[in-house]
Design a protein around this motif. Structure first.
Motif, PDB file in Angstrom:
ATOM      1  N   PRO A   1      -5.866   3.840   2.124  1.00 17.75           N
ATOM      2  CA  PRO A   1      -7.574   4.486   2.474  1.00 17.75           C
ATOM      3  C   PRO A   1      -7.534   5.319   1.333  1.00 17.75           C
ATOM      4  O   PRO A   1      -6.728   6.024   1.159  1.00 17.75           O
ATOM      5  CB  PRO A   1      -7.643   4.968   3.838  1.00 17.75           C
ATOM      6  N   SER A   2      -8.850   5.538   0.766  1.00 15.73           N
ATOM      7  CA  SER A   2      -9.048   6.614  -0.378  1.00 15.73           C
ATOM      8  C   SER A   2      -9.099   7.839   0.608  1.00 15.73           C
ATOM      9  O   SER A   2      -9.758   7.985   1.860  1.00 15.73           O
ATOM     10  CB  SER A   2     -10.196   6.248  -0.883  1.00 15.73           C
ATOM     11  N   ALA A   3      -8.969   8.990  -0.219  1.00 19.52           N
ATOM     12  CA  ALA A   3      -9.025  10.488   0.504  1.00 19.52           C
ATOM     13  C   ALA A   3     -10.696  10.447   0.706  1.00 19.52           C
ATOM     14  O   ALA A   3     -10.863  11.237   1.672  1.00 19.52           O
ATOM     15  CB  ALA A   3      -8.550  11.399  -0.739  1.00 19.52           C
ATOM     16  N   ASP A   4     -11.472   9.850   0.025  1.00 20.28           N
ATOM     17  CA  ASP A   4     -12.765  10.131   0.266  1.00 20.28           C
ATOM     18  C   ASP A   4     -13.261   9.466   1.587  1.00 20.28           C
ATOM     19  O   ASP A   4     -13.927  10.246   2.489  1.00 20.28           O
ATOM     20  CB  ASP A   4     -13.736   9.335  -0.745  1.00 20.28           C
ATOM     21  N   SER A   5     -12.827   8.335   1.742  1.00 18.76           N
ATOM     22  CA  SER A   5     -13.049   7.883   3.106  1.00 18.76           C
ATOM     23  C   SER A   5     -12.492   8.407   4.413  1.00 18.76           C
ATOM     24  O   SER A   5     -13.171   8.211   5.554  1.00 18.76           O
ATOM     25  CB  SER A   5     -12.462   6.374   3.035  1.00 18.76           C
ATOM     26  N   LEU A   6     -11.619   9.404   4.133  1.00 16.83           N
ATOM     27  CA  LEU A   6     -11.033   9.986   5.457  1.00 16.83           C
ATOM     28  C   LEU A   6     -11.737  11.402   5.139  1.00 16.83           C
ATOM     29  O   LEU A   6     -11.474  12.113   6.040  1.00 16.83           O
ATOM     30  CB  LEU A   6      -9.418  10.357   5.079  1.00 16.83           C
ATOM     31  N   GLY A   7     -12.861  11.646   4.511  1.00 13.10           N
ATOM     32  CA  GLY A   7     -13.424  12.784   4.390  1.00 13.10           C
ATOM     33  C   GLY A   7     -12.474  14.106   3.833  1.00 13.10           C
ATOM     34  O   GLY A   7     -13.251  15.143   4.242  1.00 13.10           O
ATOM     35  N   LEU A   8     -11.717  13.669   3.047  1.00 14.17           N
ATOM     36  CA  LEU A   8     -10.787  14.926   2.603  1.00 14.17           C
ATOM     37  C   LEU A   8     -11.692  15.685   1.410  1.00 14.17           C
ATOM     38  O   LEU A   8     -12.058  15.056   0.789  1.00 14.17           O
ATOM     39  CB  LEU A   8      -9.500  14.598   2.162  1.00 14.17           C
TER      40      LEU A   8
ATOM     41  N   GLN B   1      -8.824  16.342  10.573  1.00 10.33           N
ATOM     42  CA  GLN B   1      -8.556  17.660  11.022  1.00 10.33           C
ATOM     43  C   GLN B   1      -8.895  18.695  10.019  1.00 10.33           C
ATOM     44  O   GLN B   1      -8.714  18.368   8.849  1.00 10.33           O
ATOM     45  CB  GLN B   1      -7.267  17.904  11.681  1.00 10.33           C
ATOM     46  N   PRO B   2      -9.397  19.876  10.263  1.00 10.60           N
ATOM     47  CA  PRO B   2      -9.516  20.862   9.365  1.00 10.60           C
ATOM     48  C   PRO B   2      -8.314  21.303   8.673  1.00 10.60           C
ATOM     49  O   PRO B   2      -8.406  22.281   7.700  1.00 10.60           O
ATOM     50  CB  PRO B   2     -10.255  22.238  10.322  1.00 10.60           C
ATOM     51  N   ASP B   3      -7.126  21.157   9.233  1.00  5.09           N
ATOM     52  CA  ASP B   3      -5.884  21.618   8.494  1.00  5.09           C
ATOM     53  C   ASP B   3      -5.234  20.297   7.584  1.00  5.09           C
ATOM     54  O   ASP B   3      -4.473  20.805   6.831  1.00  5.09           O
ATOM     55  CB  ASP B   3      -4.884  21.847   9.236  1.00  5.09           C
ATOM     56  N   ALA B   4      -6.105  19.368   7.258  1.00  4.72           N
ATOM     57  CA  ALA B   4      -5.569  18.248   6.350  1.00  4.72           C
ATOM     58  C   ALA B   4      -6.282  18.491   5.305  1.00  4.72           C
ATOM     59  O   ALA B   4      -7.368  18.577   4.990  1.00  4.72           O
ATOM     60  CB  ALA B   4      -5.868  16.647   7.090  1.00  4.72           C
ATOM     61  N   ALA B   5      -5.284  18.077   4.104  1.00  3.17           N
ATOM     62  CA  ALA B   5      -6.031  18.201   2.641  1.00  3.17           C
ATOM     63  C   ALA B   5      -5.666  16.932   1.985  1.00  3.17           C
ATOM     64  O   ALA B   5      -4.666  16.425   2.246  1.00  3.17           O
ATOM     65  CB  ALA B   5      -5.315  19.547   2.008  1.00  3.17           C
ATOM     66  N   ARG B   6      -6.321  16.750   0.780  1.00  6.82           N
ATOM     67  CA  ARG B   6      -6.037  15.548  -0.278  1.00  6.82           C
ATOM     68  C   ARG B   6      -4.572  15.725  -0.744  1.00  6.82           C
ATOM     69  O   ARG B   6      -3.896  14.687  -0.897  1.00  6.82           O
ATOM     70  CB  ARG B   6      -7.138  15.831  -1.144  1.00  6.82           C
ATOM     71  N   GLN B   7      -4.299  16.807  -1.076  1.00  5.58           N
ATOM     72  CA  GLN B   7      -2.699  17.208  -1.708  1.00  5.58           C
ATOM     73  C   GLN B   7      -1.847  16.550  -0.527  1.00  5.58           C
ATOM     74  O   GLN B   7      -0.804  15.935  -1.153  1.00  5.58           O
ATOM     75  CB  GLN B   7      -2.751  18.582  -2.057  1.00  5.58           C
ATOM     76  N   HIS B   8      -1.939  16.803   0.488  1.00  6.52           N
ATOM     77  CA  HIS B   8      -0.903  16.415   1.677  1.00  6.52           C
ATOM     78  C   HIS B   8      -0.969  14.941   1.615  1.00  6.52           C
ATOM     79  O   HIS B   8       0.027  14.328   1.726  1.00  6.52           O
ATOM     80  CB  HIS B   8      -1.427  16.895   3.054  1.00  6.52           C
TER      81      HIS B   8
END
Ligand SMILES: Cc1cc2nc3c(=O)[nH]c(=O)nc-3n(C[C@H](O)[C@H](O)[C@H](O)COP(=O)(O)OP(=O)(O)OC[C@H]3O[C@@H](n4cnc5c(N)ncnc54)[C@H](O)[C@@H]3O)c2cc1C
Length: 509
Positions: free
Chosen positions: A172-179, A42-49
Motif C-alpha cells: 500500500p502507498s504511504a498516502d493510502s495509510l494516511g502517513l 496510529q499517531p506514532d507511525a511515520a512514513r520513514q518507518h
C-alpha cells in the motif's frame, strides 16, 4: 497440507529467529508478514518507518528464498488475515516473537490470542529481548537478561515452504495509510545487510571513539553504534549483537580505548531491555504518568504555539532548533540531544510529554515504544523515581558545540552570526543584526520565553509535587516494579527524605 505459520512482526530476519527455527523443525512453514493498517494509522507511525520496513522485507525475502522458503505479504487486520488463511487451508500452529509494543499492538495481540483459542490453534511466542512477560518485580531480572543473551544463537533453518497462498497483496502507498508526507532524506536504510555492515564498522573501528564521542552532536553520528533502527525492526537480534561485542572484547590485542567504548555500549544494550521491560510490565505508561500523583501537572496547560514552534525548529535556542533540523533530515539524533529536546519541551515550554512524544516517535527512525515512552516520562519528571534532570540548551551548546559548527551546519542563518552571539543570538544589538544581515525574529527565531525564569517556575511546580509526602510515599512501590537494580542505568534517586530529594533535583546540567 499440514503446516505452521511463522508471523514476522518487528523481527525482520531469519538469523537467530527462534519462531522460524522451531516451526521449521516441525515441518512445512508459511512465513507471513501482515501489514496492519490500524497500526500504521496510529499517531506514532511515520512514513520513514514504513520505508525502512519495506527495505528490510526485501532482504528478508531473499534470505528466506536462500533457505527454501518464501515470504507471504498480506495487508489487513492480523485476525482477518489469519482467519482467511485458516479457512483456505487450516494450519497447526502460529509462531512469533513476543512484542512489547504500543497499545494498538497490545490490543491486536489480545484479539489474536482469542482467535487462536477459538480455532484451537496453539500460539507459541518466543522472547527476542531480555524482557520478561508477567514479571512482578525486578529482583532477578538481570540474571534473566544474562541467561537470554548468553544462550546459543538459533541457526537459520532449511525451510520447506507451505504453498498455500499463491499471490501477495500489493504494497500500500504511504498516502493510502494516511502517513504524513515528510520523510528524512538522509535516514539510515533498512535491511539486514545494512545492519551487519553497521555492526561490523562499529566493532572493528568506530567503537574506539564511543567513549567521549557520544554526547556531542558533532561526533555522535560517527561514534555511536547507530544500530538502533536495526534492533527496533529486528534486522539484527539483540543476542547476536551482545555476543559479537563480547567476542570482540575478548580479543587481548584490543586497544583499551576500544574496550572501554564497548563496555559502555554493552551497558546500553542492557538498558535497551530494561526500559522496554517497563512498558511490558505496565502498558499504561504509554498514555499515563508512571507516577499518577503527577496527573494534572501539565495536562490543562497545553500551549499549541510552543509545540508548533518546537516542531518547526523555531524555539529561538540555536542548539534545540539545529537538533530539530538534523532530525528532520536524518531521522536520528544522539541520546543527550534527545534528552535536551524533551527537557526544553517539558520545563521552559511546559509541554506535556504525550504530544511531544507522538511527534518525536515519528521523527525517530528507531522508535521503540518501551524505550521511548519511559524516556519521555523520565526526562519530563513524571516517573517519580528518577532524579530530575533539566538540560539548559545554552550550557549544552557551550559544552558540546563550543565553536558553533553544529548549529551553523544545520541553521544556515547562524553562519552570519558573529561568534560573540553564538549562544544567545537574540541578545544581538540591532546594529550588529544589521551589520551581519540577520534579523532576530525573522531569519532566526526569538525565544518564546525567558529561559531562566520559565525553567525556574517549571522546576518549582515539579518540586512542589515531588516533595509532597503523599507523592513520595508511592515511590517505593514504583521502584519495586520498575527500578533498575543497577542504579547507574537510569540515574535512579534513592528513596530519600523530601528535602534531600529537592536538593538533588537542583541539577541544571
Ligand atoms: C526522549 C528519548 C526518547 C528515546 N527514544 C528511543 C527510541 O524510540 N528507540 C531507541 O532505540 N532509543 C531511544 N532513545 C534512547 C537513545 O537515545 C537511542 O537508543 C540512541 O540514541 C540510538 O543510537 P545508537 O544506536 O547509536 O545508540 P548507542 O549509544 O550505540 O546504543 C546502543 C543501543 O543501546 C540502546 N540504548 C542506547 N541508549 C539507550 C537508552 N538511554 N535507553 C535505552 N536504550 C538505549 C539502543 O538500543 C541502542 O541502539 C531515546 C532517548 C530519549 C532521551
Amino acid at each position: 497440507m499440514t503446516y505452521r505459520v511463522v508471523w514476522f512482526k518487528r523481527d525482520l530476519r531469519v538469523h537467530d529467529h527462534a519462531p522460524l527455527a522451531e516451526a521449521a523443525r516441525l515441518g512445512p512453514v508459511l512465513c507471513l508478514y501482515a501489514l496492519e493498517p490500524v497500526l500504521w494509522q496510529q499517531p506514532d507511525a511515520a512514513r520513514q518507518h514504513l520505508a525502512f520496513v519495506q527495505e528490510s522485507l526485501r532482504d528478508l525475502q531473499v534470505e528466506l528464498k536462500c533457505l527454501g522458503g518464501r515470504l507471504h505479504f498480506a495487508v489487513g487486520d492480523a485476525v482477518d488475515v489469519l482467519d482467511r488463511l485458516h479457512r483456505q487451508s487450516p494450519f497447526l500452529g502460529l509462531f512469533s516473537h513476543e512484542e512489547s509494543g504500543n497499545a494498538a499492538s497490545y490490543e491486536r495481540d489480545r484479539r489474536v490470542k482469542l482467535w487462536c483459542e477459538a480455532n484451537a490453534v496453539p500460539w507459541r511466542e518466543y522472547r527476542q529481548f531480555g524482557v520478561v512477560r508477567g514479571l512482578r518485580e525486578r529482583k532477578h531480572w538481570v540474571r534473566q537478561w544474562e541467561q537470554l543473551v548468553q544462550s546459543e544463537l538459533m541457526p537459520s533453518p532449511a525451510l520447506q515452504a507451505a504453498e498455500v497462498l499463491r499471490s501477495n497483496d500489493p504494497w500500500p502507498s504511504a498516502d493510502s495509510l494516511g502517513l504524513e508526507v515528510h520523510e528524512p532524506d538522509r535516514r539510515q536504510r533498512g535491511g539486514r545487510a545494512n545492519g551487519l555492515e553497521m555492526l561490523q564498522s562499529f566493532l572493528t573501528d568506530r567503537s574506539a571513539t564511543y567513549l567521549g564521542g557520544i554526547s556531542s552532536p558533532l561526533s555522535a553520528s560517527h561514534a555511536c553504534s547507530r544500530l538502533s533502527p536495526y534492533l527496533t525492526w529486528g534486522c539484527l537480534s539483540l543476542r547476536e549483537v551482545v555476543q559479537a561485542a563480547r567476542l570482540r572484547m575478548g580479543d587481548p590485542a584490543l586497544p583499551t580505548r576500544q574496550r572501554l567504548g564497548l563496555e559502555g555500549f554493552m551497558s546500553r544494550l542492557h538498558w535497551h531491555c530494561h526500559f522496554i521491560q517497563k512498558l511490558e510490565t505496565e502498558p499504561a505508561i504509554e498514555h499515563h504518568n508512571m507516577h499518577r500523583g503527577y496527573d494534572g501537572l501539565r495536562e490543562s496547560d497545553h500551549n499549541e504555539v510552543h509545540l508548533q514552534a518546537l516542531k518547526d525548529g523555531r524555539t529561538g535556542w540555536p542548539l534545540v532548533d539545529a537538533c530539530v533540523a538534523m532530525l528532520r533530515e536524518t531521522g536520528w539524533i544522539n541520546f543527550r540531544m534527545r534528552a535536551m529536546l524533551v527537557s526544553v519541551a517539558a520545563y521552559p515550554l511546559w509541554l506535556h510529554w504525550r504530544p511531544v512524544g507522538e511527534w518525536l516517535a515519528r521523527q525517530f527512525l528507531d522508535y521503540e515504544p518501551g524505550i521511548h515512552w519511559s524516556q519521555m516520562q523520565m526526562q519530563s519528571g513524571t516517573t517519580g523515581i528518577n532524579t530530575t534532570r533539566v538540560y539548559n540548551p545554552i550550557k549544552q551548546a557551550r559544552d558540546h558545540d563550543p565553536d558553533g559548527h553544529f548549529v551553523r551546519h544545520w541553521l544556515p542563518a547562524m553562519q552570519k552570526v558573529p561568534d560573540a552571539w553564538l549562544f544567545e543570538p537574540w541578545r544581538m544589538p540591532p546594529e550588529v543584526q544589521t551589520r551581519c544581515g540577520v534579523v532576530v525574529g525573522e531569519d532566526i527565531a526569538m525565544p518564546l520565553v525567558d529561559l531562566e525564569q520559565a525553567t525556574r517556575e517549571a522546576k518549582q511546580r515539579v518540586y512542589a509535587l515531588r516533595t509532597d509526602p503523599a507523592i513520595a510515599a508511592v515511590q517505593a512501590d514504583i521502584v519495586r516494579r520498575h527500578g533498575s537494580r543497577n542504579r547507574s542505568a537510569e540515574n535512579l534517586s534513592r528513596p530519600r527524605s523530601p528535602e534531600v530529594q529537592a536538593q538533588a533535583s537542583l541539577d541544571f546540567s
